[in-house]
Write an enzyme that holds these catalytic residues in place. Structure first.
Site, mmCIF file in Angstrom:
data_model
loop_
_atom_site.group_PDB
_atom_site.id
_atom_site.type_symbol
_atom_site.label_atom_id
_atom_site.label_comp_id
_atom_site.label_asym_id
_atom_site.label_seq_id
_atom_site.Cartn_x
_atom_site.Cartn_y
_atom_site.Cartn_z
ATOM 1 N N PRO A 124 -11.008 1.013 -2.017
ATOM 2 C CG PRO A 124 -11.268 1.430 -4.176
ATOM 3 C CD PRO A 124 -11.641 1.115 -3.067
ATOM 4 C CD GLU A 127 -20.274 1.089 -9.113
ATOM 5 O OE1 GLU A 127 -20.456 0.207 -10.291
ATOM 6 O OE2 GLU A 127 -19.421 1.966 -8.893
ATOM 7 N NE ARG A 159 4.992 -14.030 4.793
ATOM 8 C CZ ARG A 159 6.412 -13.452 4.881
ATOM 9 N NH1 ARG A 159 6.424 -12.449 5.972
ATOM 10 N NH2 ARG A 159 8.055 -14.224 4.889
ATOM 11 C CG ASP A 218 8.856 -11.288 5.497
ATOM 12 O OD1 ASP A 218 8.522 -11.237 6.809
ATOM 13 O OD2 ASP A 218 9.437 -12.358 5.125
HETATM 14 C C1 4FV Z 1 -10.557 -1.888 -2.965
HETATM 15 C C2 4FV Z 1 -9.110 -2.113 -3.199
HETATM 16 C C3 4FV Z 1 -11.935 -2.370 -4.211
HETATM 17 C C4 4FV Z 1 -14.395 -0.837 -4.591
HETATM 18 C C5 4FV Z 1 -15.763 -0.983 -5.202
HETATM 19 C C6 4FV Z 1 -14.743 -3.778 -4.633
HETATM 20 C C7 4FV Z 1 -13.895 -2.497 -4.912
HETATM 21 C C8 4FV Z 1 -16.135 -3.227 -4.689
HETATM 22 N N1 4FV Z 1 -10.237 -2.835 -2.265
HETATM 23 N N2 4FV Z 1 -8.745 -2.521 -2.086
HETATM 24 N N3 4FV Z 1 -8.209 -1.495 -4.248
HETATM 25 N N4 4FV Z 1 -12.572 -2.750 -4.007
HETATM 26 O O1 4FV Z 1 -11.181 -1.846 -4.821
HETATM 27 O O2 4FV Z 1 -9.239 -2.599 -1.176
HETATM 28 O O3 4FV Z 1 -16.693 -2.803 -3.314
#
Ligand code: 4FV
Length: 252
Positions: A88, A115, A153, A168
């Protein structure tokens, strides 16, 4: 293009590799894929890949050693590949980034769990941090699948002639035009005449208007950041005039 996925649940990708355009791209060797189980790089016999966070707090953190071992092994197999951590914290993925990544020789996609991963891995071994959106998943695997799908794609020859990525949504920062197929009349609703006319210029114009209208109504934020060409400005001005006329008539 090489896709290497690092995960403690590599089997999650089996159905993903085995269906649709991804499966066809693999069969036609347009993409090469491999999954690496991060557990295989855990030195202890219980193959532990997580531990309690320094400083206390809830949840667990992915240990650096197994991750580093897996990343280094993947990078050694495909030296030109870029290492991507799905998190995130990353730059939010969009079509423009998909186009950028489609020019890479390969991607090593690191799927976090718990986490998150030990920060030292991010610093030393990761080229890009990418997020698929501002929400929290239980793991990075689904995010990795989204990246692989959107990038695959765009690889030349993956989408057959009839499907063209340049048409697209977002390819020209507009939403795609409305699509219709047989039957001509469905529950009393008719396909727009122009689409049956065979008049390609008229059809292209109708499709541009459809894209502009849908983008204006559903994603006006996209129009704000788009530099409109003369034809698009003309169409929007025409609508503005028509809306003004409607308002006038309504006033009278
Ligand atoms: C996430 C997202 C995501 C966070 C902790 C996996 C999680 C756990 N990955 N975009 N939004 N990952 O939430 O890519 O490790």
């Amino acid at each position: 293009m090489f896709f290497t996925v690092l995960s403690i649940f590599p089997k999650m990708f089996d159905p993903f590799w085995a269906h649709g355009i991804i499966r066809k791209a693999i069969e036609e060797k347009k993409i090469l894929t491999s999954t690496i189980n991060i557990r295989d790089y855990a030195p202890d016999r219980h193959q532990v890949t997580d531990d309690r966070p320094y400083g206390g707090g809830s949840g667990m953190v992915m240990k650096p050693e197994p991750l580093a071992g897996a990343i280094r092994d993947a990078a050694q197999r495909i030296p030109a590949a870029k290492t991507v951590l799905l998190t995130p914290q990353g730059r939010v993925f969009d079509q423009r980034m998909a186009q950028e990544l489609a020019s890479c020789a390969g991607l090593v996609l690191v799927c976090g769990r718990y986490e998150g991963v030990d920060e030292r891995v991010c610093h030393e071994l990761v080229d890009y941090e990418i997020s698929i959106g501002d929400y929290v998943l239980t793991g990075g695997e689904l995010a990795a699948m989204i990246i692989i799908d959107a990038v695959t794609r765009l690889i030349p020859g993956v989408l057959g002639g009839e499907q063209a990525a340049e048409k697209d949504s977002f390819a020209n920062d507009l939403l795609e035009h409305a699509h219709y197929t047989r039957p001509r009349i469905f529950e009393g609703s008719q396909v727009p005449e122009v689409l049956l006319s065979g008049h390609h210029q008229e059809i292209e114009k109708w499709r541009l208007e459809s894209s502009l209208m849908r983008t204006l109504l559903k994603r006006s934020d996209l129009l704000q950041k788009k530099d409109l060409d003369r034809q698009e400005i003309e169409i929007l001005n025409k609508w503005q005039r028509e809306i003004k006329k409607l308002i006038e008539e309504f006033r009278d």
